[in-house]
Design an enzyme around this catalytic site. Structure first.
Site, short mmCIF file in Angstrom:
data_model
loop_
_atom_site.label_atom_id
_atom_site.label_comp_id
_atom_site.label_asym_id
_atom_site.label_seq_id
_atom_site.Cartn_x
_atom_site.Cartn_y
_atom_site.Cartn_z
N HIS A 18 0.84 -1.21 0.00
CA HIS A 18 0.00 0.00 0.00
C HIS A 18 0.87 1.26 0.00
O HIS A 18 0.58 2.23 -0.70
CB HIS A 18 -0.89 0.05 1.25
CG HIS A 18 -1.91 -1.05 1.36
ND1 HIS A 18 -1.98 -1.91 2.42
CD2 HIS A 18 -2.91 -1.42 0.52
CE1 HIS A 18 -2.99 -2.75 2.26
NE2 HIS A 18 -3.57 -2.48 1.11
N LYS A 42 -16.88 -6.84 5.98
CA LYS A 42 -15.58 -7.38 6.39
C LYS A 42 -15.50 -7.39 7.91
O LYS A 42 -16.09 -6.56 8.57
CB LYS A 42 -14.44 -6.55 5.80
CG LYS A 42 -14.19 -6.82 4.32
CD LYS A 42 -12.79 -6.42 3.87
CE LYS A 42 -12.50 -6.94 2.48
NZ LYS A 42 -11.17 -6.57 1.98
N ARG A 91 -2.32 -5.34 -8.70
CA ARG A 91 -1.14 -6.17 -8.43
C ARG A 91 -0.94 -7.25 -9.47
O ARG A 91 0.16 -7.66 -9.76
CB ARG A 91 -1.25 -6.82 -7.04
CG ARG A 91 -1.15 -5.83 -5.91
CD ARG A 91 -1.76 -6.36 -4.66
NE ARG A 91 -3.18 -6.63 -4.87
CZ ARG A 91 -3.94 -7.33 -4.07
NH1 ARG A 91 -3.42 -7.87 -2.99
NH2 ARG A 91 -5.22 -7.52 -4.33
N SER A 129 -3.39 -8.12 2.78
CA SER A 129 -3.47 -7.99 4.23
C SER A 129 -3.88 -9.31 4.90
O SER A 129 -3.41 -9.61 6.00
CB SER A 129 -4.44 -6.87 4.61
OG SER A 129 -4.01 -5.67 4.05
#
Ligand code: COA
Length: 159
Positions: A18, A42, A91, A129
């Site tokens: 990040h 989440k 990514r 993460s």
């Protein structure tokens, strides 16, 4: 006129991947708002305030970065802070489908706001993460992937 961008995410917790994106964003924009999403779907390891504190600590060397949180639509928050761009990291090809959908929906909701995709350094392409949280729960050393303050917070949270 100031060029303002918003970089939304869950940041549970912030990783070096990040930070790599923020580093690229600050070179393109006058002001970058890194904004923690309060996402009811989440179940984060860190509270939104903890995630904000970790971001503030990790990003304190950037003079044009602000950290805050939001709930609701990302485009509404972008408008609130005067951002004309939403930054997202790409990514790998696997990110594309989801990011493409979100970018198009956000454009439908707010045509004046453009999603800008930035690619982190290739050494971070496999990082996320959840991986970090999973490794930390098993006591693995993740110091290569996260700032020191996150490493400390992970240790405290799993002990
Ligand atoms: N380095 C490392 N990891 C990265 C990364 C990078 N450069 N970029 C993304 N990731 C990881 C994150 O760590 C996260 O990992 P995890 O799922 O294992 O925890 C994962 O990729 C997802 O990224 P994140 O940025 O947290 O996205 P998200 O899918 O949770 O979406 C919002 C966050 C805020 C963009 C989205 O929830 C949102 O827009 N919410 C508001 C509601 C809204 O506006 N909806 C309409 C949009 S269509």
């Amino acid at each position: 006129m100031k060029r303002i961008a918003i970089y939304p995410g869950t940041f549970d917790p912030v990783t070096n991947g990040h930070i790599d994106i923020v580093q690229r964003a600050v070179e393109l924009f006058d002001e970058v708002w890194v904004t923690v999403a309060i996402n009811p779907s989440k179940d984060p390891m860190f509270t939104s305030d903890q995630r904000i504190r970790l971001l503030e600590e990790s990003l304190k060397h950037f003079s044009n970065v602000k950290v805050d949180k939001f709930s609701g639509l990302v485009v509404d928050h972008a408008r609130e802070v005067g951002a004309k761009a939403i930054i997202r990291g790409l990514r790998a090809v696997s990110d594309f489908e989801y990011e493409f959908q979100m970018a198009l929906m956000n454009r439908k909701l707010a045509d004046e706001i453009t999603t800008v995709f930035l690619m982190p350094n290739e050494k971070y392409t496999y990082l996320n993460s959840s991986l970090i949280r999973g490794l930390a729960r098993f006591g693995a050393d993740v110091s290569e992937f996260v700032p020191a303050c996150v490493m400390d917070a992970l240790k405290r949270s799993v002990n």
